[in-house]
Design a protein around this motif. Structure first.
Motif, short mmCIF file in Angstrom:
data_model
loop_
_atom_site.label_atom_id
_atom_site.label_comp_id
_atom_site.label_asym_id
_atom_site.label_seq_id
_atom_site.Cartn_x
_atom_site.Cartn_y
_atom_site.Cartn_z
N GLY A 1 0.79 -1.23 0.00
CA GLY A 1 0.00 0.00 0.00
C GLY A 1 0.82 1.27 0.00
N THR A 2 2.13 1.17 -0.23
CA THR A 2 2.94 2.38 -0.25
C THR A 2 2.58 3.30 -1.40
OG1 THR A 2 4.70 1.19 -1.43
CG2 THR A 2 4.89 1.35 0.98
N SER A 3 2.23 2.72 -2.56
CA SER A 3 1.83 3.55 -3.71
C SER A 3 0.55 4.32 -3.39
CB SER A 3 1.62 2.68 -4.95
OG SER A 3 2.79 1.97 -5.28
N CYS A 4 -0.38 3.63 -2.75
CA CYS A 4 -1.64 4.27 -2.38
C CYS A 4 -1.40 5.39 -1.37
CB CYS A 4 -2.59 3.23 -1.82
SG CYS A 4 -4.22 3.89 -1.39
N LEU A 5 -0.58 5.13 -0.38
CA LEU A 5 -0.30 6.16 0.62
C LEU A 5 0.37 7.37 -0.03
CD1 LEU A 5 -0.29 7.17 3.50
CD2 LEU A 5 1.78 5.82 3.92
N ALA A 6 1.31 7.11 -0.95
CA ALA A 6 1.96 8.22 -1.64
C ALA A 6 0.95 9.03 -2.45
CB ALA A 6 3.07 7.69 -2.56
N GLY A 7 0.07 8.34 -3.17
CA GLY A 7 -0.92 9.04 -3.96
C GLY A 7 -1.90 9.84 -3.12
N CYS A 8 -2.30 9.27 -1.98
CA CYS A 8 -3.22 9.99 -1.10
C CYS A 8 -2.56 11.22 -0.50
CB CYS A 8 -3.71 9.06 0.01
SG CYS A 8 -4.86 7.77 -0.55
N LEU A 9 -1.31 11.08 -0.07
CA LEU A 9 -0.61 12.25 0.48
C LEU A 9 -0.37 13.30 -0.60
CD1 LEU A 9 1.95 10.53 2.88
CD2 LEU A 9 -0.18 11.72 3.48
N GLU A 10 -0.18 12.86 -1.83
CA GLU A 10 -0.06 13.82 -2.93
C GLU A 10 -1.36 14.59 -3.10
OE1 GLU A 10 1.78 13.85 -7.44
OE2 GLU A 10 0.59 12.12 -6.82
N ASP A 11 -2.50 13.90 -2.99
CA ASP A 11 -3.80 14.58 -3.02
C ASP A 11 -3.86 15.68 -1.97
OD1 ASP A 11 -4.89 13.05 -5.08
OD2 ASP A 11 -5.93 11.67 -3.72
N LEU A 12 -3.23 15.44 -0.83
CA LEU A 12 -3.33 16.36 0.30
C LEU A 12 -2.20 17.38 0.34
CD1 LEU A 12 -4.47 13.80 3.03
CD2 LEU A 12 -5.88 15.21 1.51
N GLY A 13 -1.40 17.42 -0.73
CA GLY A 13 -0.43 18.51 -0.85
C GLY A 13 1.03 18.12 -0.85
N LEU A 14 1.36 16.82 -0.75
CA LEU A 14 2.76 16.41 -0.80
C LEU A 14 3.23 16.37 -2.26
CD1 LEU A 14 5.16 15.38 0.94
CD2 LEU A 14 4.38 13.05 0.39
N THR A 15 4.29 17.06 -2.57
CA THR A 15 4.82 17.08 -3.93
C THR A 15 5.69 15.86 -4.16
OG1 THR A 15 4.85 19.50 -3.95
CG2 THR A 15 6.24 18.38 -5.56
N ALA B 1 4.00 8.27 11.33
CA ALA B 1 2.72 7.56 11.29
C ALA B 1 2.89 6.24 10.58
CB ALA B 1 1.66 8.41 10.58
N VAL B 2 2.18 5.22 11.08
CA VAL B 2 2.13 3.91 10.44
C VAL B 2 0.67 3.66 10.07
CG1 VAL B 2 2.57 1.44 10.69
CG2 VAL B 2 4.04 3.10 11.87
N ILE B 3 0.42 3.41 8.79
CA ILE B 3 -0.95 3.28 8.29
C ILE B 3 -1.18 1.85 7.82
CG2 ILE B 3 -2.67 4.17 6.69
CD1 ILE B 3 -1.58 6.32 8.53
N ASP B 4 -2.21 1.21 8.37
CA ASP B 4 -2.60 -0.12 7.92
C ASP B 4 -3.44 0.02 6.65
OD1 ASP B 4 -3.72 -2.64 7.50
OD2 ASP B 4 -4.19 -2.98 9.61
N TYR B 5 -2.94 -0.52 5.55
CA TYR B 5 -3.61 -0.35 4.26
C TYR B 5 -5.05 -0.86 4.28
CZ TYR B 5 -4.60 -0.96 -0.72
OH TYR B 5 -5.18 -0.93 -1.97
N ASP B 6 -5.34 -1.88 5.05
CA ASP B 6 -6.68 -2.47 5.06
C ASP B 6 -7.55 -1.98 6.21
OD1 ASP B 6 -6.46 -4.14 2.73
OD2 ASP B 6 -5.09 -5.40 3.87
N GLU C 1 -8.97 6.29 5.43
CA GLU C 1 -8.95 7.71 5.07
C GLU C 1 -8.72 8.58 6.29
OE1 GLU C 1 -11.94 11.13 3.30
OE2 GLU C 1 -12.05 9.11 2.45
N THR C 2 -9.39 8.26 7.38
CA THR C 2 -9.21 9.04 8.61
C THR C 2 -7.76 8.98 9.08
OG1 THR C 2 -11.49 8.68 9.29
CG2 THR C 2 -9.92 9.25 11.02
N ARG C 3 -7.16 7.81 9.01
CA ARG C 3 -5.78 7.64 9.45
C ARG C 3 -4.82 8.45 8.56
NH1 ARG C 3 -4.89 1.72 11.93
NH2 ARG C 3 -6.98 1.34 12.71
N VAL C 4 -5.05 8.40 7.26
CA VAL C 4 -4.18 9.15 6.35
C VAL C 4 -4.32 10.64 6.59
CG1 VAL C 4 -3.70 9.70 3.94
CG2 VAL C 4 -4.14 7.33 4.61
#
Length: 227
Positions: free
Chosen positions: A15-29, A167-172, A177-180
């Motif tokens: 889930g690292t790709s998903c976390l990266a994409g979600c953080l990009e949505d929230l402003g991480l370049t 932060a450590v995020i469990d993909y499942d 969304e709340t955790r991210v």
């Protein structure tokens, strides 16, 4: 907003790709990254110029992405210089910027030599789901997949135990969304922004059974550390 860069850690297919994409949505370049691939519908969100740098470090110590080193790796001067050359890609990008390559998880020390203020976030995933994903992508046998999973997550846990992971995020996790968003707030990102990256089509493997005995204790410790 903090300008310190962010590394997204975790085992491959966790889930690292998903976390990266979600953080990009929230402003991480993220800069120039892969945005489409056969096994990542929205891309692995990685800068391909980092791969040979990381592969060279691993190869020097007799390791590889699928044979992670058992101990922390000290980078040599040439390897540090090669990393600095790639980081020139990020000059001039809006802050904060971040990057993701699972290999980073097992060779992180060299990054801190170059970027002492680097912040860490991580994605974890049930070992059987990871193993199923590796089998689908690489035909990796279960025992080998679990061995790789152990190597990456033992390295990750060392950084968690040092208090270095924000932060450590469990993909499942059902409240993913709340955790991210909570992690994004800690990183100084816009936790209220739309976050469309994660969709159901990104998840192809789920674990219905408990973690095998060989990895159960490690999995429990990772879940305890998750946000």
């Amino acid at each position: 907003m903090s300008a310190a860069p962010v590394a997204i850690l975790g085992m491959h297919r966790s889930g690292t790709s998903c976390l990266a994409g979600c953080l990009e949505d929230l402003g991480l370049t993220l800069g120039a990254v892969n945005t489409a691939a056969p096994h990542n519908r929205k891309g692995n969100r990685e800068n391909a110029r980092l791969w040979p740098v990381h592969d060279a470090v691993l190869a020097r110590v007799g390791a590889a992405w699928d044979h992670p080193p058992a101990e922390p790796v000290v980078w040599n001067a040439d390897e540090v210089d090669a990393l600095r050359a790639v980081l020139a890609d990020y000059d001039g990008l809006p802050r904060p910027w971040g990057f993701k390559d699972p290999r980073t998880t097992v060779i992180l020390d060299g990054w801190f030599e170059v970027l002492p203020d680097l912040r860490l976030v991580a994605s974890i995933r049930h070992p059987l789901a990871v193993a199923a994903s590796l089998a689908a992508r690489n035909d990796t046998p279960l025992d080998q997949a679990l061995s790789i999973w152990i190597g990456y997550n033992e390295a990750l846990l060392r950084w968690i135990d040092q208090g270095a992971v924000t932060a450590v995020i469990d993909y499942d996790a059902p409240d993913y969304e709340t955790r991210v968003r909570r992690a994004a707030s800690t990183l100084g990102l816009d936790a209220e922004a739309p976050m469309p990256f994660r969709t159901d089509e990104l998840t192809h493997q789920r674990a219905a059974d408990p973690a095998p005995a060989s990895v159960a204790a490690l999995w429990d410790r990772l879940r305890d550390a998750a946000a």
